[in-house]
Scaffold this active site. Structure first.
Site, short mmCIF file in Angstrom:
data_model
loop_
_atom_site.label_atom_id
_atom_site.label_comp_id
_atom_site.label_asym_id
_atom_site.label_seq_id
_atom_site.Cartn_x
_atom_site.Cartn_y
_atom_site.Cartn_z
N ASP A 171 0.81 -1.23 0.00
CA ASP A 171 0.00 0.00 0.00
C ASP A 171 0.83 1.28 0.00
O ASP A 171 0.28 2.38 -0.08
CB ASP A 171 -0.95 0.01 1.20
CG ASP A 171 -0.23 -0.18 2.52
OD1 ASP A 171 0.93 -0.62 2.52
OD2 ASP A 171 -0.83 0.14 3.57
N GLU A 256 11.47 -3.94 12.61
CA GLU A 256 12.62 -3.67 11.74
C GLU A 256 13.92 -3.90 12.50
O GLU A 256 14.86 -4.51 11.99
CB GLU A 256 12.56 -2.22 11.21
CG GLU A 256 11.37 -1.94 10.28
CD GLU A 256 10.06 -1.62 11.01
OE1 GLU A 256 10.00 -1.76 12.26
OE2 GLU A 256 9.10 -1.22 10.32
N1 UDP Z 1 -0.54 -7.74 5.54
C1 UDP Z 1 -0.67 -9.12 5.55
N2 UDP Z 1 -1.60 -9.71 6.39
C2 UDP Z 1 -2.43 -8.98 7.20
C3 UDP Z 1 -2.30 -7.58 7.20
C4 UDP Z 1 -1.34 -6.99 6.36
O1 UDP Z 1 0.05 -9.80 4.81
O2 UDP Z 1 -3.24 -9.58 7.93
C5 UDP Z 1 0.44 -7.10 4.64
C6 UDP Z 1 -0.12 -5.91 3.85
O3 UDP Z 1 -0.67 -6.32 2.62
C7 UDP Z 1 1.11 -5.02 3.70
C8 UDP Z 1 1.93 -5.34 4.95
O4 UDP Z 1 1.47 -6.59 5.44
O5 UDP Z 1 1.85 -5.35 2.54
C9 UDP Z 1 1.75 -4.29 6.05
O6 UDP Z 1 0.38 -4.19 6.39
P1 UDP Z 1 -0.37 -2.78 6.49
O7 UDP Z 1 -0.09 -1.98 5.29
O8 UDP Z 1 -1.80 -3.05 6.83
O9 UDP Z 1 0.35 -2.19 7.77
P2 UDP Z 1 0.76 -0.70 8.17
O10 UDP Z 1 0.73 0.17 6.97
O11 UDP Z 1 -0.26 -0.33 9.16
O12 UDP Z 1 2.12 -0.87 8.73
MN MN Z 2 0.71 -0.06 5.01
#
Ligand code: UDP
Ligand code: MN
Length: 310
Positions: A171, A256
């Site tokens: 995203d 990280e």
């Molecule tokens: N993701 C996943 N399983 C989940 C939720 C998220 O594989 O149950 C993936 C999501 O598609 C993205 C990454 O993990 O590529 C980080 O998730 P997200 O963007 O929701 O997290 P944030 O932006 O809040 O760190």
């Molecule tokens: Mn994200």
């Protein structure tokens, strides 16, 4: 009344004539824009799939690791990301689905993407999985999937494969420039990430070409206060630490650090993006789409055609 109309017409005539004359004067003037070739002409680049690009064996490969999971806007995210990745030569996309099985939707998207790719899957254990009602910071996301990609790299790559590994969530927003910056990473390269940590950007502070600290406000005591999108690791460093993994139980914000702490110390970090003064990746997030009308139509037996991939 007639006089007023004439005045309006006169003003209109004068403004358009001046505009036209200016446009005519600009024709043939040299352009100071980027993207021109040696003759000053604008290059029209045709975006082609990697399969259409000549292989460049001299470039280290960028392995882009993306965890992804099924939701209504998944194909939109993956389409946007895949079309950014198409612009980057010598790139291999490792897409890891958070699911028990690889889905047809993602397989089709990859097959049509024009990218070099590997399609993997691993399901986040139910106790670690976010529920729809949970705030998304409650549990780490994409951890098992990134670790699965590390396992795949260990099994399928050898130290003679020059490359760099980048963890790119589906995203975020990526400039092509960030990929240029990371390609020649010795150990771990770093740069700022926009719109993260409650700040306009978070990123390393650099003096005389070395990282001397971090611009961050949230949990500044983190060993590596760097977002997932803010670093890349050389393949050889990862292969020389074959057990290095993200810790699924790491405290919030320490994911990280849990990997980087096994690989480098702060002094090893290689600042990129003009000594970390440029933001070429953004931690954007997509609003959850509202599909209320869908339920209403479904109840009436007139729901959207499920054969149409969205
Ligand atoms: N993701 C996943 N399983 C989940 C939720 C998220 O594989 O149950 C993936 C999501 O598609 C993205 C990454 O993990 O590529 C980080 O998730 P997200 O963007 O929701 O997290 P944030 O932006 O809040 O760190
Ligand atoms: Mn994200």
């Amino acid at each position: 009344m007639r006089l007023r109309l004439r005045n309006i017409f006169l003003v209109y005539f004068v403004v358009s004539s001046v505009g036209l004359m200016y446009a005519l004067l600009q024709i043939g003037q040299p352009c100071d824009c980027k993207g021109t070739n040696a003759h000053g002409r604008i290059q029209h680049s045709v975006v082609k799939g990697h399969r259409d690009l000549p292989e460049d064996d001299h470039l280290p490969v960028i392995y882009v690791v993306t965890p992804t999971y099924a939701r209504p806007h998944q194909r939109a995210e993956l389409t946007r990301l895949s079309q950014t990745l198409l612009l980057i030569p010598s790139l291999h996309w490792i897409l890891v689905e958070d699911s028990a099985e690889r889905s047809k939707s993602v397989a089709d998207l990859l097959a049509q993407s024009g990218l070099h790719y590997t399609h993997l899957n691993v399901q986040t254990p139910p106790v670690m999985k976010l529920k729809d009602s949970d705030p998304n910071w409650l549990k780490p996301r994409g951890v098992e999937q990134r670790n699965e990609a590390l396992r795949w790299l260990k099994l399928n790559k050898s130290p003679k494969d020059f490359g760099v590994v980048y963890f790119a969530d589906d995203d975020n927003t990526y400039s092509v420039r960030i990929f240029q910056e990371m390609r020649y990473t010795q150990k771990v390269s770093v740069w700022p990430v926009g719109l993260v940590g409650g700040l306009r950007y978070e990123g390393p502070r650099v003096e005389k070409g070395h990282v001397i600290g971090f611009h961050t406000a949230w949990k500044p005591h983190r060993p590596f206060p760097i977002d997932m999108a803010g670093f890349a690791v050389s393949l050889s460093l990862l292969l020389s630490h074959p057990e290095a993994r993200f810790d699924p139980n790491a405290e919030r914000g320490f994911l990280e650090s849990s990997l980087l702490g096994q690989l480098v110390s702060i002094g090893d970090l290689e600042p990129r993006a003009h000594n970390c003064t440029k933001v070429w990746v953004w931690h954007t997030r997509t609003e959850k789409p509202k599909l209320k009308q869908e339920e209403i139509l479904e109840k009436q037996g007139r729901g959207s055609d499920l054969n149409i991939q969205v």
